[in-house]
Each structure stands twice: as C-alpha cells, then as structure tokens.
Design a protein around this motif. Sequence first.
Motif, mmCIF file in Angstrom:
data_model
loop_
_atom_site.group_PDB
_atom_site.id
_atom_site.type_symbol
_atom_site.label_atom_id
_atom_site.label_comp_id
_atom_site.label_asym_id
_atom_site.label_seq_id
_atom_site.Cartn_x
_atom_site.Cartn_y
_atom_site.Cartn_z
ATOM 1 N N ALA A 18 0.813 -1.211 -0.099
ATOM 2 C CA ALA A 18 0.105 -0.017 -0.143
ATOM 3 C C ALA A 18 0.845 1.234 0.056
ATOM 4 C CB ALA A 18 -0.882 0.176 1.330
ATOM 5 N N GLY A 19 2.000 1.246 0.708
ATOM 6 C CA GLY A 19 2.767 2.411 0.782
ATOM 7 C C GLY A 19 3.683 2.915 -0.642
ATOM 8 N N ALA A 20 4.051 1.540 -1.394
ATOM 9 C CA ALA A 20 4.638 1.761 -2.443
ATOM 10 C C ALA A 20 3.541 2.380 -3.463
ATOM 11 C CB ALA A 20 5.132 0.547 -3.092
ATOM 12 N N ASN A 21 2.514 1.837 -3.639
ATOM 13 C CA ASN A 21 1.297 2.359 -4.293
ATOM 14 C C ASN A 21 1.060 3.645 -3.961
ATOM 15 O OD1 ASN A 21 1.001 0.049 -5.791
ATOM 16 N ND2 ASN A 21 -0.274 -0.953 -4.186
ATOM 17 N N ALA A 22 1.121 4.279 -2.932
ATOM 18 C CA ALA A 22 0.811 5.353 -2.584
ATOM 19 C C ALA A 22 2.042 6.182 -3.095
ATOM 20 C CB ALA A 22 0.634 5.604 -1.053
ATOM 21 N N LEU A 23 3.162 6.119 -3.031
ATOM 22 C CA LEU A 23 4.083 6.774 -3.562
ATOM 23 C C LEU A 23 3.946 6.842 -5.110
ATOM 24 C CD1 LEU A 23 7.292 5.266 -1.975
ATOM 25 C CD2 LEU A 23 6.375 7.419 -1.412
ATOM 26 N N LEU A 24 3.606 5.842 -5.703
ATOM 27 C CA LEU A 24 3.253 6.054 -7.277
ATOM 28 C C LEU A 24 2.155 7.175 -7.469
ATOM 29 C CD1 LEU A 24 3.675 2.117 -8.146
ATOM 30 C CD2 LEU A 24 4.887 3.996 -8.823
ATOM 31 N N ARG A 25 0.994 7.203 -6.714
ATOM 32 C CA ARG A 25 0.092 7.979 -6.942
ATOM 33 C C ARG A 25 0.431 9.434 -6.685
ATOM 34 N NH1 ARG A 25 -2.870 4.161 -4.074
ATOM 35 N NH2 ARG A 25 -2.686 5.144 -2.110
ATOM 36 N N SER A 26 1.615 9.472 -5.858
ATOM 37 C CA SER A 26 1.994 10.861 -5.595
ATOM 38 C C SER A 26 3.151 11.223 -6.471
ATOM 39 C CB SER A 26 2.737 10.722 -4.218
ATOM 40 O OG SER A 26 1.855 10.487 -3.194
ATOM 41 N N GLY A 27 3.429 10.443 -7.488
ATOM 42 C CA GLY A 27 4.465 11.008 -8.472
ATOM 43 C C GLY A 27 5.545 10.273 -8.385
ATOM 44 N N ALA A 28 5.922 9.234 -7.845
ATOM 45 C CA ALA A 28 7.121 8.430 -7.959
ATOM 46 C C ALA A 28 7.294 7.894 -9.095
ATOM 47 C CB ALA A 28 7.354 7.342 -6.625
ATOM 48 N N GLN A 29 8.437 7.288 -9.804
ATOM 49 C CA GLN A 29 8.393 6.733 -10.944
ATOM 50 C C GLN A 29 8.216 4.869 -10.686
ATOM 51 O OE1 GLN A 29 11.247 8.247 -13.850
ATOM 52 N NE2 GLN A 29 12.003 9.262 -11.841
ATOM 53 N N SER A 30 7.507 4.362 -11.612
ATOM 54 C CA SER A 30 7.317 2.926 -11.555
ATOM 55 C C SER A 30 8.393 2.227 -11.847
ATOM 56 C CB SER A 30 6.029 2.535 -12.450
ATOM 57 O OG SER A 30 5.821 1.167 -12.414
ATOM 58 N N ALA A 31 8.862 1.165 -11.336
ATOM 59 C CA ALA A 31 10.005 0.290 -11.798
ATOM 60 C C ALA A 31 9.548 -1.005 -11.445
ATOM 61 C CB ALA A 31 11.137 0.604 -10.572
ATOM 62 N N LEU A 32 9.733 -1.924 -12.648
ATOM 63 C CA LEU A 32 9.361 -3.215 -12.746
ATOM 64 C C LEU A 32 10.700 -3.985 -12.849
ATOM 65 C CD1 LEU A 32 6.348 -3.065 -15.335
ATOM 66 C CD2 LEU A 32 6.161 -3.266 -12.755
ATOM 67 N N CYS A 33 11.656 -3.467 -12.993
ATOM 68 C CA CYS A 33 12.935 -4.170 -13.207
ATOM 69 C C CYS A 33 14.210 -3.088 -12.856
ATOM 70 C CB CYS A 33 13.280 -4.609 -14.469
ATOM 71 S SG CYS A 33 13.508 -3.418 -15.967
#
Length: 407
Positions: A263-278
């Motif tokens: 939940a915290g990582a997803n909240a960061l993404l909603r706040s503008g953090a960049q997504s990292a899958l690798c």
Amino acid sequence: MAAEHWLWLSAVQNVRPSAKLAALRHFGTPEALAAASEAELAALPGLRPAEARHLADVRLDEAGQLLEACLREDIAVLTLEDARYPRRLRCIADPPVVLYVLGALPRIDRLPAVGVVGTRRATPSGLETSRRLAAEIAACGGLVVTGLAAGVDAAAAQGALAAGGQVVGVLGTAVNEIYPRGSAPLFARVRETGALVSEHPPGHKARQWDFSARNRIISGLSAAVLVTEAPEKSGALITAGQAAAQGRGVFAVPGSAANAAAAGANALLRSGAQSALCGWDVMACLAERFPEHVHRPDGPVELPAEPICPPAARPTRTPRASHPAAAASAPAPACTACTPEQLAALSEHQRSIVAVMQRPCMHIDEIIESTGLPAPDVTAELTVLQIAGIVSQQQGKHFTLCGGQTR
C-alpha cells in the motif's frame, strides 16, 4: 586534539543532528564549540535548553577512548571536513558530523548509487522482487545502498552481492554492532566487498529514533531511491520522503491492491514516484548522469537458488512457532523472572519471548525480530506477561523481565 573534538561532538546524546550541525556552523570548529559556555549555547536560535546542557558537558577523555577503539577495530572516522566524506551526503540539510566506516567506502560521489528500501515484514514475493531488482541494479553498474534490516533491506543486499555488486550498509546502531543478530554473515560480506557506515561510534546504545534518523543517510548517499514493498506506515516511506526533499529520484514497485504490504509503494506512485518493474527502469534514468558506469546487461541476471549469506541458525533456546515439535524438545529457558511453575504454564510463544529478553529495556521491534513471531502475537503475549508480573513495560515500547534475565 581535533579528532577527539569531532568524536566528542558525534557521541553527544540527546541532541538532534541538525542542532549539532547548526552549533558547529555557528562556532566554526568543534574545538570552539566545546569551549562555549552553556549560556552561549542556549542563546543559539533553535537550540533547545536540554541540548545546550548536553553540548556544554564536554568529555574529551571519553572521546579519546572512542578514538582508541576506532583505531583498534580498524574503523575509519570521516569528519565533515575530511576529503573522503561523500560530497553527496555533505550537501543534505543535516549530514552527520562524523561518519564511521568499516570496510572500504566506494567513491560514492562518482557512482550511480541506488537506495533500495522496504518493509521488514515483507511477503515472499516482496523479498524475491527486492533481491531480483537489486541484482539487476548491480548488473547495470549500480551501487546498492540499504539499511541491512531484516526483510527487504537484507534481500536487496543479498541480490546485489549475488550479482557481483557492491553494497553500502547504513546502520542505525553503532558501526560495529550487528543487528539483527543473525545477520553476521551478511554484514561480513558487505564489509569485505563494500562498507558498513553509521553516524554512531562504537559503544553507542541504539534508540528507536536512530533507525528513523539513518534514513536521511541512505537517501543522502544515493542518487535515487527504490521502494520495493512497504505498507502505508513504513520507515521506507520516510526514506522516500527524505530522497524527494534531497532532490533524488524516487521509484516504487507497483503491487496488488489486495496486498497491504504494497500500500505504501502504491501511494508513492500516486504521489508522483516513477514505476520500476526491473532494475533497468531505475538505472536508465541515471545513465546520462553516469555514462561510464551504467550499462544495460545483455541478458537476464541469474541468481543462485539459495542466499549467498544465509542467516545464522537461531539458538535452540528460542523455539520457532512454525515447528512445535522442535520447540517442545528444546530445553526451557532459565528465567529468574519466573518460578518453575510459572515457566511451565507459559505458552510456546511466551517462552520464545522470555528466552530472547537477555537484557533490560529491549524494544518491541528487537523482540519481534529475535523471536521471528508475528508482531500482533508478540504484542498480545507481552500484555499477558505483564499481567502475570513477568514483564514490565518502560517508555517507548521497551520491555524488561521483572525478576531478572534469561541465562
């Protein structure tokens, strides 16, 4: 005497790092700061009266003993004026006045260092993701910076080492203290190939807020920070916030909405953090800044099936909840806080808790890590033990056996 004055300042207890730095900048040198009166210190804007009292209590004899301990244990002492002190860290708002180092600190200002952080209570998927992404970051030329706590931090260090990379472990304890205790092999490997760093000298007794304060060092040493798995309330989010305030790139691994640990990582993404899958998702953003180091690997990164630094086996006096047969056969801990009748009446989880409480004033997080039990179970059992008069609670979620310690 300059070294002793720096060590004295770093070892002063109950003074905020920002307050130490402000006082140092006002007086110019640690020697001048040590010579200041309590009245002069109390007049500094933003310095609390209690902090002024602590800074006025100068103990250079103890600082001399610290210096001897550092020399004896091969601990490097980097002060703010030392050329080896990372410029990247020196430029944050509240850098440590002294950085203690075990191992060889890489030339971090020239490297694409990535802080990899997350929850201590990671899911199996979160651990594997942390291990894989850290390995990929290392394979792309990155240096992994992490706190070496149980969970995501340890998994990230394992992954980076398995890929042949270097790791800088930032500790919230004294630089020569292994915590969690079962992490000795991992700490040794990090020291051999990279470095262990801390703002705390040998002999420092860690406090709860030390682990939060070290987050600014993790992000301060890093060019970017990656959160792989973290719940809504997590120290990893503090690190991400510090990174954003310091102008670092912030990345997060997206997780399932059904996974509370994400939940915290997803909240960061909603706040503008960049997504990292690798790992390359992070390293690609650092390629232009560090062209000599960043490269995309030719193929997938292969990791060994087993960790290269398996955690040390738990003592037999600490039964594991997942193995009731083994717990039943293990010898019961000797406890001066319990009568034989009380000890016999304890549940399996309660015996596990009593067995690891080997010193007074243990924080609940240390008890949780030492027993390997779920946090809600430890909290509930500690309440029962308090009612029974076996355990007492001190301020800040610290606990002590009432009648003594295990032995």
